[in-house]
Design an enzyme around this catalytic site. Structure first.
Site, PDB file in Angstrom:
ATOM      1  N   SER A  45      49.123  34.022  32.802  1.00 39.01           N
ATOM      2  CA  SER A  45      48.202  33.318  31.908  1.00 39.01           C
ATOM      3  C   SER A  45      47.740  34.245  30.783  1.00 39.01           C
ATOM      4  O   SER A  45      47.145  33.790  29.809  1.00 39.01           O
ATOM      5  CB  SER A  45      46.989  32.781  32.685  1.00 39.01           C
ATOM      6  OG  SER A  45      46.413  33.804  33.480  1.00 39.01           O
ATOM      7  N   GLU A 182      47.460  25.002  43.171  1.00 39.57           N
ATOM      8  CA  GLU A 182      46.789  24.772  41.877  1.00 39.57           C
ATOM      9  C   GLU A 182      46.757  23.288  41.519  1.00 39.57           C
ATOM     10  O   GLU A 182      47.796  22.599  41.547  1.00 39.57           O
ATOM     11  CB  GLU A 182      47.523  25.552  40.774  1.00 39.57           C
ATOM     12  CG  GLU A 182      46.911  25.304  39.391  1.00 39.57           C
ATOM     13  CD  GLU A 182      47.390  26.253  38.307  1.00 39.57           C
ATOM     14  OE1 GLU A 182      48.154  27.192  38.618  1.00 39.57           O
ATOM     15  OE2 GLU A 182      46.991  26.048  37.148  1.00 39.57           O
TER      16      GLU A 182
END
Ligand code: KIV
Length: 281
Positions: A45, A182
């Site tokens: 990320s 997730e």
């Protein structure tokens, strides 16, 4: 003291939550260790949070290794996970083992994480057989966001939930020491947690997990592009930073900064000497 996989297993068995965030740089990791984080993920990320890419696909091994090295230096007593970037493990089992090894050799991480279910189990098994710790990652897997139709919640139907449960079981069988789930409904995450013996962590998958991960830039209110539903902002540092930058701009433009207390004085008597020297020229 740095925790090990056995501590994390014990925490699951005793119902104690593991708390972790992503970290990409030295100062953040240093503060996170002081705050008592159990683990840090140097997530890919970073492509979005540090480099401003639209997703994670452009992130390279070199970028990940550099950021892992900085985080390792800052947090020597924290369990650090390196995130394997796109095409560092999908291409072959040999590439996966080699690149997982680079995370350990170059950045001294404690474990690596990779995305995917049954289709990456050969890679998980080979890395684990190589003596390394692997964390699985299922649900919303950003490296497959094209196939998933974007950054969307997963496992919301019986059919897709059953697929996720089968993926989680396969990852455990392949030798992963833990799994991250997730953007999945909490009920599905709970089933996965209750089905597996290894720890199951959540990011956007509810409270019924063995621990929680948050993206540091979301938690601190720095990431501006969008805010996923599962994010809670514990601070609004983005707004604070903007205020500080604006105050600095204003003070410099109005000669209100720097003041004498922000400057260095010359050694006693040297200013007079300097002026005489200049006058004599
Ligand atoms: O890269 C990352 O930070 C991650 C999280 C989105 C889970 O993999």
């Amino acid at each position: 003291m740095k925790k090990t996989r056995f501590d994390f297993q014990k925490m699951k068995d005793e119902g104690e939550k593991v708390v972790w965030i992503t970290a990409y740089d030295y100062p953040t990791a240093e503060i996170a260790e002081k705050a008592g984080m159990d683990m840090l993920l140097v997530g890919d990320s970073l492509g979005m949070c540090v480099y401003g890419y639209a997703g994670t696909l452009r992130v390279t091994m070199e970028q990940c290794l550099l950021h892992c090295e900085a985080v390792r230096r800052a947090a020597p007593n924290t369990f650090i996970i390196g995130d394997m970037p796109f095409l560092s493990y999908q291409t072959s089992v040999a590439d996966a083992v080699c690149n997982a090894g680079r995370f350990h050799k170059v950045a001294e991480v404690d474990a690596i994480k990779l995305e995917g279910g049954r289709r990456v189990c050969p890679q998980i098994k080979a890395i684990a057989d190589g003596g390394m710790l692997v964390m699985g990652h299922i649900g919303l897997t950003p490296q497959s966001s094209g196939q998933l139709g974007g950054f969307k919640a997963q496992g919301r139907t019986t059919e897709t939930a059953l697929e996720l449960i089968a993926d989680a079981q396969a990852i455990e069988r392949a030798g992963a020491f833990s799994i991250l789930v997730e953007a999945v409904p909490p009920e599905v995450c709970k089933i996965i947690r209750d089905t597996l013996t290894i720890p199951v962590y959540s990011i956007g998958a509810g409270v019924e997990a063995d621990g929680q991960l948050m993206i540091v830039s979301d938690l601190l209110g720095i990431f501006q592009a969008f805010t996923p539903k599962f994010v809670k902002k514990y601070a609004n540092l983005g707004a604070e930073m903007e205020k500080a930058f604006a105050a600095y701009v204003d003070e410099v433009r109005h000669a209100a900064f720097p003041l004498p207390e922000h400057t260095y004085s010359m050694v006693a008597g040297e200013l007079e000497k300097l002026n005489s020297a200049l006058a004599a020229k």
